[in-house]
Design a protein around this motif. Structure first.
Motif, mmCIF file in Angstrom:
data_model
loop_
_atom_site.group_PDB
_atom_site.id
_atom_site.type_symbol
_atom_site.label_atom_id
_atom_site.label_comp_id
_atom_site.label_asym_id
_atom_site.label_seq_id
_atom_site.Cartn_x
_atom_site.Cartn_y
_atom_site.Cartn_z
ATOM 1 N N ILE A 2 -2.497 5.558 2.977
ATOM 2 C CA ILE A 2 -2.350 4.368 2.146
ATOM 3 C C ILE A 2 -1.689 4.758 0.821
ATOM 4 O O ILE A 2 -2.160 5.653 0.124
ATOM 5 C CB ILE A 2 -3.719 3.696 1.886
ATOM 6 C CG1 ILE A 2 -4.320 3.280 3.235
ATOM 7 C CG2 ILE A 2 -3.586 2.518 0.930
ATOM 8 C CD1 ILE A 2 -5.748 2.839 3.159
ATOM 9 N N VAL A 3 -0.597 4.059 0.513
ATOM 10 C CA VAL A 3 0.125 4.279 -0.738
ATOM 11 C C VAL A 3 0.306 2.918 -1.391
ATOM 12 O O VAL A 3 0.791 1.985 -0.751
ATOM 13 C CB VAL A 3 1.498 4.933 -0.482
ATOM 14 C CG1 VAL A 3 2.262 5.106 -1.783
ATOM 15 C CG2 VAL A 3 1.359 6.253 0.252
ATOM 16 N N THR A 5 3.552 -3.093 5.388
ATOM 17 C CA THR A 5 3.477 -3.488 3.981
ATOM 18 C C THR A 5 2.635 -4.752 3.890
ATOM 19 O O THR A 5 2.872 -5.729 4.610
ATOM 20 C CB THR A 5 4.883 -3.761 3.409
ATOM 21 O OG1 THR A 5 5.671 -2.577 3.557
ATOM 22 C CG2 THR A 5 4.804 -4.153 1.949
ATOM 23 N N PHE A 6 1.629 -4.697 3.035
ATOM 24 C CA PHE A 6 0.782 -5.864 2.777
ATOM 25 C C PHE A 6 1.071 -6.343 1.363
ATOM 26 O O PHE A 6 1.158 -5.554 0.430
ATOM 27 C CB PHE A 6 -0.699 -5.489 2.910
ATOM 28 C CG PHE A 6 -1.117 -5.186 4.324
ATOM 29 C CD1 PHE A 6 -1.571 -6.205 5.152
ATOM 30 C CD2 PHE A 6 -1.065 -3.891 4.824
ATOM 31 C CE1 PHE A 6 -1.967 -5.929 6.459
ATOM 32 C CE2 PHE A 6 -1.461 -3.616 6.116
ATOM 33 C CZ PHE A 6 -1.914 -4.624 6.940
ATOM 34 N N THR A 7 1.219 -7.642 1.224
ATOM 35 C CA THR A 7 1.448 -8.249 -0.095
ATOM 36 C C THR A 7 0.250 -9.137 -0.422
ATOM 37 O O THR A 7 -0.634 -9.347 0.416
ATOM 38 C CB THR A 7 2.740 -9.095 -0.080
ATOM 39 O OG1 THR A 7 2.547 -10.208 0.800
ATOM 40 C CG2 THR A 7 3.941 -8.265 0.354
ATOM 41 N N THR A 8 0.241 -9.698 -1.599
ATOM 42 C CA THR A 8 -0.852 -10.609 -1.951
ATOM 43 C C THR A 8 -0.849 -11.832 -1.040
ATOM 44 O O THR A 8 -1.886 -12.424 -0.782
ATOM 45 C CB THR A 8 -0.736 -11.061 -3.427
ATOM 46 O OG1 THR A 8 0.565 -11.600 -3.643
ATOM 47 C CG2 THR A 8 -0.968 -9.898 -4.371
ATOM 48 N N ALA A 9 0.308 -12.200 -0.502
ATOM 49 C CA ALA A 9 0.399 -13.376 0.368
ATOM 50 C C ALA A 9 -0.161 -13.120 1.767
ATOM 51 O O ALA A 9 -0.668 -14.034 2.415
ATOM 52 C CB ALA A 9 1.858 -13.835 0.474
ATOM 53 N N ASP A 10 -0.101 -11.870 2.268
ATOM 54 C CA ASP A 10 -0.551 -11.612 3.637
ATOM 55 C C ASP A 10 -1.598 -10.493 3.732
ATOM 56 O O ASP A 10 -1.817 -9.918 4.791
ATOM 57 C CB ASP A 10 0.639 -11.278 4.548
ATOM 58 C CG ASP A 10 1.332 -9.984 4.166
ATOM 59 O OD1 ASP A 10 0.875 -9.274 3.248
ATOM 60 O OD2 ASP A 10 2.347 -9.661 4.809
ATOM 61 N N ALA A 11 -2.256 -10.205 2.642
ATOM 62 C CA ALA A 11 -3.216 -9.097 2.590
ATOM 63 C C ALA A 11 -4.344 -9.235 3.609
ATOM 64 O O ALA A 11 -4.898 -8.243 4.067
ATOM 65 C CB ALA A 11 -3.793 -8.960 1.187
ATOM 66 N N SER A 43 -6.709 0.965 -7.024
ATOM 67 C CA SER A 43 -7.932 0.807 -6.230
ATOM 68 C C SER A 43 -7.672 1.052 -4.742
ATOM 69 O O SER A 43 -8.564 1.477 -4.016
ATOM 70 C CB SER A 43 -8.551 -0.567 -6.457
ATOM 71 O OG SER A 43 -7.646 -1.579 -6.092
ATOM 72 N N TYR A 44 -6.462 0.823 -4.265
ATOM 73 C CA TYR A 44 -6.144 1.094 -2.861
ATOM 74 C C TYR A 44 -5.743 2.547 -2.640
ATOM 75 O O TYR A 44 -5.953 3.111 -1.575
ATOM 76 C CB TYR A 44 -5.031 0.163 -2.361
ATOM 77 C CG TYR A 44 -5.551 -1.228 -2.083
ATOM 78 C CD1 TYR A 44 -6.187 -1.508 -0.879
ATOM 79 C CD2 TYR A 44 -5.427 -2.241 -3.024
ATOM 80 C CE1 TYR A 44 -6.694 -2.773 -0.621
ATOM 81 C CE2 TYR A 44 -5.927 -3.507 -2.772
ATOM 82 C CZ TYR A 44 -6.556 -3.770 -1.576
ATOM 83 O OH TYR A 44 -7.056 -5.016 -1.328
ATOM 84 N N ASN A 45 -5.180 3.180 -3.637
ATOM 85 C CA ASN A 45 -4.806 4.588 -3.519
ATOM 86 C C ASN A 45 -6.025 5.483 -3.334
ATOM 87 O O ASN A 45 -5.908 6.609 -2.858
ATOM 88 C CB ASN A 45 -4.015 5.049 -4.746
ATOM 89 C CG ASN A 45 -2.548 4.685 -4.616
ATOM 90 O OD1 ASN A 45 -2.035 4.548 -3.513
ATOM 91 N ND2 ASN A 45 -1.886 4.519 -5.742
ATOM 92 N N ALA A 46 -7.175 5.015 -3.699
ATOM 93 C CA ALA A 46 -8.394 5.815 -3.579
ATOM 94 C C ALA A 46 -8.907 5.904 -2.145
ATOM 95 O O ALA A 46 -9.745 6.746 -1.828
ATOM 96 C CB ALA A 46 -9.477 5.230 -4.483
#
Length: 192
Positions: free
Chosen positions: A47-48, A13-19, A53-56
């Motif tokens: 990728i979910v 899991t990636f968040t805005t803090a650790d992307a 934009s990431y789902n693409a």
């Protein structure tokens, strides 16, 4: 497809803090008792995201080589046995180094996995078994053969004979394996 490997963790899991931080997935080959040879398997990352934009992004595939640590073979615990005419038997043992792919049915079906035939040129020598059979259930269980020579009144002196072994199998890993012979030393009880 992951059938020959496991991985941990099973999701990242990636968040805005650790992307922008790297995350590690540990891939481990799944142990097998069968000699499958080295395998190439796919680790597929899907990728979910709630961010469209990431789902693409297409699924990411990483090819992984799983190195097999088993090799087909037949272990024999000795290379020489000694018997005295009319004396006790002299045992030796066989076991497979890996599980055969097909079960064994002793000489009754064309798809027997491993049958070991034993023979000796010494007409006086007797072997406890003419054949040994191994299945996927007993491949790692030692099977014993005993050699003996009956007492006679002939003064032949001590002598040696060769006990030969060969394997037949529909499992390609075992079909043409060479098995070492055993030197049978016979001690004559008759003195000139």
């Amino acid at each position: 497809n992951g059938s020959s490997m496991s991985f941990s963790p099973s999701s990242l899991t990636f968040t805005t803090a650790d992307a922008m931080d790297n995350q590690t997935v540990t891939v481990t080959g799944v142990a097998s008792d069968v000699d499958t040879g080295d395998l190439i398997d796919e680790l597929r990352a899907t990728i979910v995201s709630t961010d469209a934009s990431y789902n693409a992004f297409a699924a990411h595939t990483v090819l992984t080589t799983i190195i097999d640590n088993k090799s087909a073979g037949i272990s024999l615990n000795v290379d020489t046995v000694a018997v005295t005419e009319g004396g006790a038997t002299s045992p030796y043992e066989f076991v497979l180094k890996s599980e055969p792919v097909h079960d064994v049915t002793l000489l009754s079906a064309p798809f027997s996995a491993v049958t070991i035939r034993l023979s000796t040129a010494n007409s006086q020598a007797t072997l406890s078994n003419a054949t040994l059979t191994f299945t996927s259930a007993n491949w790692n269980v030692t099977q014993t053969v005993s050699a003996s020579v009956a007492a006679d009144v002939l003064c032949q002196g001590d002598r040696s004979e060769i006990i030969k072994h060969n394997a037949s199998s529909s499992d390609a890993n075992f079909a043409s394996l060479a098995i070492q012979s055993v030197l049978l030393t016979v001690v004559d009880i008759n003195v000139p």
